[in-house]
Write a protein that holds these residues in place. Structure first.
Motif, PDB file in Angstrom:
ATOM      1  N   LEU A   1      45.768  47.514  55.759  1.00 10.21           N
ATOM      2  CA  LEU A   1      44.509  48.026  55.206  1.00 10.21           C
ATOM      3  C   LEU A   1      44.587  48.187  53.688  1.00 10.21           C
ATOM      4  O   LEU A   1      43.596  47.990  52.982  1.00 10.21           O
ATOM      5  CB  LEU A   1      44.153  49.365  55.862  1.00 10.21           C
ATOM      6  N   THR A   2      45.776  48.524  53.192  1.00 10.35           N
ATOM      7  CA  THR A   2      45.958  48.632  51.739  1.00 10.35           C
ATOM      8  C   THR A   2      45.829  47.263  51.079  1.00 10.35           C
ATOM      9  O   THR A   2      45.177  47.122  50.028  1.00 10.35           O
ATOM     10  CB  THR A   2      47.344  49.231  51.407  1.00 10.35           C
ATOM     11  N   VAL A   3      46.436  46.248  51.706  1.00  7.70           N
ATOM     12  CA  VAL A   3      46.370  44.885  51.161  1.00  7.70           C
ATOM     13  C   VAL A   3      44.926  44.390  51.140  1.00  7.70           C
ATOM     14  O   VAL A   3      44.452  43.834  50.143  1.00  7.70           O
ATOM     15  CB  VAL A   3      47.252  43.922  51.982  1.00  7.70           C
ATOM     16  N   THR A   4      44.194  44.591  52.238  1.00  5.82           N
ATOM     17  CA  THR A   4      42.800  44.143  52.290  1.00  5.82           C
ATOM     18  C   THR A   4      41.935  44.931  51.309  1.00  5.82           C
ATOM     19  O   THR A   4      40.976  44.389  50.747  1.00  5.82           O
ATOM     20  CB  THR A   4      42.223  44.293  53.713  1.00  5.82           C
ATOM     21  N   SER A   5      42.276  46.195  51.087  1.00  5.90           N
ATOM     22  CA  SER A   5      41.538  46.991  50.099  1.00  5.90           C
ATOM     23  C   SER A   5      41.751  46.450  48.694  1.00  5.90           C
ATOM     24  O   SER A   5      40.808  46.402  47.890  1.00  5.90           O
ATOM     25  CB  SER A   5      41.986  48.458  50.153  1.00  5.90           C
ATOM     26  N   VAL A   6      42.966  46.021  48.401  1.00  9.71           N
ATOM     27  CA  VAL A   6      43.261  45.432  47.093  1.00  9.71           C
ATOM     28  C   VAL A   6      42.486  44.138  46.903  1.00  9.71           C
ATOM     29  O   VAL A   6      41.904  43.879  45.835  1.00  9.71           O
ATOM     30  CB  VAL A   6      44.779  45.188  46.940  1.00  9.71           C
ATOM     31  N   LEU A   7      42.444  43.292  47.945  1.00  6.51           N
ATOM     32  CA  LEU A   7      41.686  42.041  47.868  1.00  6.51           C
ATOM     33  C   LEU A   7      40.207  42.309  47.618  1.00  6.51           C
ATOM     34  O   LEU A   7      39.532  41.544  46.929  1.00  6.51           O
ATOM     35  CB  LEU A   7      41.862  41.236  49.163  1.00  6.51           C
ATOM     36  N   GLN A   8      39.721  43.420  48.170  1.00  2.89           N
ATOM     37  CA  GLN A   8      38.306  43.774  48.012  1.00  2.89           C
ATOM     38  C   GLN A   8      37.964  44.123  46.565  1.00  2.89           C
ATOM     39  O   GLN A   8      36.812  44.006  46.157  1.00  2.89           O
ATOM     40  CB  GLN A   8      37.984  44.960  48.925  1.00  2.89           C
ATOM     41  N   THR A   9      38.969  44.541  45.795  1.00  2.00           N
ATOM     42  CA  THR A   9      38.715  44.944  44.415  1.00  2.00           C
ATOM     43  C   THR A   9      38.664  43.756  43.452  1.00  2.00           C
ATOM     44  O   THR A   9      38.249  43.920  42.303  1.00  2.00           O
ATOM     45  CB  THR A   9      39.801  45.925  43.924  1.00  2.00           C
ATOM     46  N   VAL A  10      39.098  42.584  43.900  1.00  2.00           N
ATOM     47  CA  VAL A  10      39.057  41.400  43.035  1.00  2.00           C
ATOM     48  C   VAL A  10      37.598  41.013  42.810  1.00  2.00           C
ATOM     49  O   VAL A  10      36.839  40.875  43.778  1.00  2.00           O
ATOM     50  CB  VAL A  10      39.822  40.219  43.676  1.00  2.00           C
ATOM     51  N   PRO A  11      37.156  40.850  41.562  1.00  2.00           N
ATOM     52  CA  PRO A  11      35.753  40.462  41.317  1.00  2.00           C
ATOM     53  C   PRO A  11      35.378  39.181  42.041  1.00  2.00           C
ATOM     54  O   PRO A  11      36.195  38.257  42.160  1.00  2.00           O
ATOM     55  CB  PRO A  11      35.714  40.277  39.789  1.00  2.00           C
ATOM     56  N   SER A  12      34.137  39.126  42.520  1.00  2.00           N
ATOM     57  CA  SER A  12      33.687  37.986  43.325  1.00  2.00           C
ATOM     58  C   SER A  12      33.838  36.663  42.589  1.00  2.00           C
ATOM     59  O   SER A  12      34.348  35.681  43.149  1.00  2.00           O
ATOM     60  CB  SER A  12      32.221  38.183  43.727  1.00  2.00           C
ATOM     61  N   LEU A  13      33.390  36.616  41.343  1.00  2.00           N
ATOM     62  CA  LEU A  13      33.481  35.378  40.578  1.00  2.00           C
ATOM     63  C   LEU A  13      34.925  34.967  40.352  1.00  2.00           C
ATOM     64  O   LEU A  13      35.253  33.772  40.378  1.00  2.00           O
ATOM     65  CB  LEU A  13      32.767  35.534  39.235  1.00  2.00           C
ATOM     66  N   ALA A  14      35.797  35.942  40.128  1.00  2.00           N
ATOM     67  CA  ALA A  14      37.215  35.638  39.921  1.00  2.00           C
ATOM     68  C   ALA A  14      37.828  35.040  41.181  1.00  2.00           C
ATOM     69  O   ALA A  14      38.589  34.068  41.117  1.00  2.00           O
ATOM     70  CB  ALA A  14      37.971  36.907  39.516  1.00  2.00           C
ATOM     71  N   LEU A  15      37.479  35.616  42.328  1.00  3.38           N
ATOM     72  CA  LEU A  15      38.015  35.100  43.587  1.00  3.38           C
ATOM     73  C   LEU A  15      37.513  33.685  43.861  1.00  3.38           C
ATOM     74  O   LEU A  15      38.266  32.819  44.318  1.00  3.38           O
ATOM     75  CB  LEU A  15      37.627  36.032  44.738  1.00  3.38           C
ATOM     76  N   LEU A  16      36.234  33.438  43.576  1.00  2.00           N
ATOM     77  CA  LEU A  16      35.689  32.089  43.739  1.00  2.00           C
ATOM     78  C   LEU A  16      36.399  31.111  42.811  1.00  2.00           C
ATOM     79  O   LEU A  16      36.707  29.974  43.207  1.00  2.00           O
ATOM     80  CB  LEU A  16      34.186  32.095  43.452  1.00  2.00           C
TER      81      LEU A  16
END
Length: 215
Positions: free
Chosen positions: A52-67
């Protein structure tokens, strides 16, 4: 405003379908991954905290950056957009599945075991139906998020209703921005309504009646 719908009627249908396809594919992948994983994590709290901590960290990555990160690995188009949105969909579904399974009354599970149910039967016939309202609330919330986030997929050539919005920004045409935003909002509301109907189908009748009495 009406001119937007009359002049772009064909494009509206195509872009709406593309937007729905991207959103639905990402949500479906998220459900396939997050629900079984959430069920497994409900049995191992120590591992659950890490995941859950790992998925929470992924959630904080800006959408455009992840794309943008997806482009070197998957190129441009719908595939990287779906993959990126799937990553964003994991946390709400995973978290709600975990909470839902943890919230099942231990006495009810013990009663199922006393009746001779195997752990798999107990999970399928007792725990999962009782946890379904919380799981579905996570899926519905995630569906609305994914549909709104899918507008950014236009930046990497995935199409969708984001094309109207970003073309409007580039051309300084307010009707394209407002028209695209209105359709995205309408699509999100429609999907949420359909999922609410599906939720009623998935939740056992006894639980629905109990919810109606306590509300």
């Amino acid at each position: 405003m009406m001119s937007f719908f009359t002049e772009n009627s064909a494009d509206i249908l195509l872009k709406t379908w593309e937007h729905f396809y991207i959103s639905f594919s990402a949500l479906l992948l998220g459900v396939i991954i997050a629900v079984p994983l959430g069920i497994l994590l409900s049995k191992t709290k120590t591992v659950a905290k890490i995941v859950l901590t790992v998925t929470s960290v992924l959630q904080t990555v800006p959408s455009l950056a992840l794309l943008a990160i997806m482009i070197p690995f998957l190129g441009v188009g719908k595939v990287p957009a779906i993959f990126a949105l799937c990553i964003y969909s994991l946390l709400p579904i995973l978290n709600n599945t975990f909470i839902g399974m943890q919230s099942v009354n231990q006495n009810i599970k013990a009663a199922g075991t006393a009746m001779g149910m195997t752990p798999l039967q107990s999970m399928r016939m007792v725990e999962l139906p009782l946890a379904m309202p919380i799981i579905m609330s996570g899926i519905r919330l995630c569906a609305v998020y994914v549909i709104s986030w899918a507008t950014l997929a236009s930046y990497i050539g995935a199409g969708g209703l984001g094309d109207f919005i970003f073309n409007g920004l580039n051309l300084y045409k307010t009707e394209l921005i407002v028209g695209g935003a209105l359709i995205v909002t309408a699509l999100a509301l429609l999907v949420d309504f359909l999922l609410s109907r599906f939720e009623r189908f998935m939740i056992p009748k006894g639980l629905r009646m109990q919810g109606g009495r306590t509300s």
